[in-house]
Write a protein that holds these residues in place. Structure first.
Motif, PDB file in Angstrom:
ATOM      1  N   SER A 116       0.835  -1.205   0.000  1.00  0.00           N
ATOM      2  CA  SER A 116       0.000   0.000   0.000  1.00  0.00           C
ATOM      3  C   SER A 116       0.869   1.253   0.000  1.00  0.00           C
ATOM      4  O   SER A 116       0.356   2.365  -0.110  1.00  0.00           O
ATOM      5  CB  SER A 116      -0.922   0.008   1.219  1.00  0.00           C
ATOM      6  N   THR A 117       2.182   1.088   0.102  1.00  0.00           N
ATOM      7  CA  THR A 117       3.079   2.240   0.150  1.00  0.00           C
ATOM      8  C   THR A 117       4.008   2.341  -1.057  1.00  0.00           C
ATOM      9  O   THR A 117       4.637   3.371  -1.261  1.00  0.00           O
ATOM     10  CB  THR A 117       3.937   2.210   1.429  1.00  0.00           C
ATOM     11  N   GLU A 118       4.116   1.269  -1.855  1.00  0.00           N
ATOM     12  CA  GLU A 118       4.979   1.267  -3.031  1.00  0.00           C
ATOM     13  C   GLU A 118       4.272   0.579  -4.189  1.00  0.00           C
ATOM     14  O   GLU A 118       3.369  -0.220  -3.980  1.00  0.00           O
ATOM     15  CB  GLU A 118       6.281   0.514  -2.743  1.00  0.00           C
ATOM     16  N   PHE A 119       4.718   0.898  -5.406  1.00  0.00           N
ATOM     17  CA  PHE A 119       4.188   0.213  -6.584  1.00  0.00           C
ATOM     18  C   PHE A 119       5.332  -0.151  -7.510  1.00  0.00           C
ATOM     19  O   PHE A 119       6.411   0.429  -7.442  1.00  0.00           O
ATOM     20  CB  PHE A 119       3.125   1.055  -7.292  1.00  0.00           C
ATOM     21  N   THR A 120       5.085  -1.134  -8.375  1.00  0.00           N
ATOM     22  CA  THR A 120       6.091  -1.639  -9.306  1.00  0.00           C
ATOM     23  C   THR A 120       5.783  -1.134 -10.706  1.00  0.00           C
ATOM     24  O   THR A 120       4.627  -1.151 -11.144  1.00  0.00           O
ATOM     25  CB  THR A 120       6.095  -3.180  -9.296  1.00  0.00           C
ATOM     26  N   CYS A 121       6.837  -0.709 -11.410  1.00  0.00           N
ATOM     27  CA  CYS A 121       6.683  -0.145 -12.742  1.00  0.00           C
ATOM     28  C   CYS A 121       7.917  -0.469 -13.571  1.00  0.00           C
ATOM     29  O   CYS A 121       9.010  -0.606 -13.027  1.00  0.00           O
ATOM     30  CB  CYS A 121       6.529   1.377 -12.610  1.00  0.00           C
ATOM     31  N   GLY A 122       7.739  -0.596 -14.863  1.00  0.00           N
ATOM     32  CA  GLY A 122       8.855  -0.725 -15.793  1.00  0.00           C
ATOM     33  C   GLY A 122       9.069   0.612 -16.473  1.00  0.00           C
ATOM     34  O   GLY A 122       8.150   1.148 -17.081  1.00  0.00           O
ATOM     35  N   ALA A 123      10.275   1.177 -16.347  1.00  0.00           N
ATOM     36  CA  ALA A 123      10.552   2.500 -16.908  1.00  0.00           C
ATOM     37  C   ALA A 123      11.735   2.430 -17.866  1.00  0.00           C
ATOM     38  O   ALA A 123      12.741   1.793 -17.576  1.00  0.00           O
ATOM     39  CB  ALA A 123      10.841   3.488 -15.790  1.00  0.00           C
ATOM     40  N   SER A 124      11.572   3.093 -19.003  1.00  0.00           N
ATOM     41  CA  SER A 124      12.659   3.187 -19.974  1.00  0.00           C
ATOM     42  C   SER A 124      12.726   4.633 -20.460  1.00  0.00           C
ATOM     43  O   SER A 124      11.914   5.471 -20.057  1.00  0.00           O
ATOM     44  CB  SER A 124      12.410   2.244 -21.151  1.00  0.00           C
ATOM     45  N   LEU A 125      13.657   4.898 -21.345  1.00  0.00           N
ATOM     46  CA  LEU A 125      13.762   6.243 -21.911  1.00  0.00           C
ATOM     47  C   LEU A 125      12.562   6.561 -22.797  1.00  0.00           C
ATOM     48  O   LEU A 125      12.264   7.718 -23.060  1.00  0.00           O
ATOM     49  CB  LEU A 125      15.057   6.375 -22.714  1.00  0.00           C
ATOM     50  N   ASN A 126      11.860   5.520 -23.260  1.00  0.00           N
ATOM     51  CA  ASN A 126      10.712   5.707 -24.148  1.00  0.00           C
ATOM     52  C   ASN A 126       9.393   5.878 -23.405  1.00  0.00           C
ATOM     53  O   ASN A 126       8.462   6.461 -23.928  1.00  0.00           O
ATOM     54  CB  ASN A 126      10.585   4.534 -25.108  1.00  0.00           C
ATOM     55  N   GLY A 127       9.266   5.311 -22.207  1.00  0.00           N
ATOM     56  CA  GLY A 127       8.005   5.391 -21.491  1.00  0.00           C
ATOM     57  C   GLY A 127       7.982   4.481 -20.289  1.00  0.00           C
ATOM     58  O   GLY A 127       9.002   3.904 -19.905  1.00  0.00           O
ATOM     59  N   SER A 128       6.803   4.368 -19.698  1.00  0.00           N
ATOM     60  CA  SER A 128       6.617   3.551 -18.504  1.00  0.00           C
ATOM     61  C   SER A 128       5.432   2.620 -18.691  1.00  0.00           C
ATOM     62  O   SER A 128       4.433   2.986 -19.315  1.00  0.00           O
ATOM     63  CB  SER A 128       6.377   4.442 -17.283  1.00  0.00           C
TER      64      SER A 128
END
Length: 142
Positions: A116-128
């Protein structure tokens, strides 16, 4: 001569691929996503406590990819992607006449968070990119 051309091509491919690498990030949950005030569909991440479930409408997942704007950091783009995915989840729950989504999780590929305090994401120079899923339910009201 052929060796130089081959090495040049290999170098070009390596440099091109290096710029496209997606990094898996665990980021702080934005306050706007955690807020229940004024929302007709409440979100309960992971095992957050909630009222008893009166009716279940099943599990639903939405994946979102947001192209990066030059002025945004990858982290800011991840937050935008999360907000869009959460809005889609709320819109779906609203259409089912549900009042909550419980056991909400965020995911990028096989990396999942039920926090409830963090989330997971994939980030690159092109987008998320990320996915948000949870159990769409009607909670008992007091």
């Amino acid at each position: 001569m052929k060796t130089k051309i081959a090495l040049g091509l290999v170098a070009a491919v390596v440099l091109t691929q290096a710029g496209c690498t997606t990094k898996i990030k665990s980021l702080p949950m934005p306050a706007a996503v955690q807020t229940q005030n004024g929302q007709d569909v409440a979100l309960y991440f992971g095992n957050q406590t909630h009222a008893p479930v009166k009716q279940s409408y099943g599990n639903k997942e939405f994946a979102v990819r947001v192209l990066r704007k030059v002025e945004n950091s990858p982290e800011a783009n991840c937050s935008i992607a999360l907000e869009k995915a959460v809005q889609e989840l709320r819109d779906y729950a609203r259409a089912q006449h549900a009042n909550a989504v419980v056991d909400v999780r965020t995911r990028f590929q096989h990396n999942e968070s039920a926090s409830s305090t963090e989330f997971t994401c994939g980030a690159s120079l092109n987008g998320s990119t990320l996915a948000v899923r949870g159990d769409v339910v009607m909670l008992e009201t007091q």
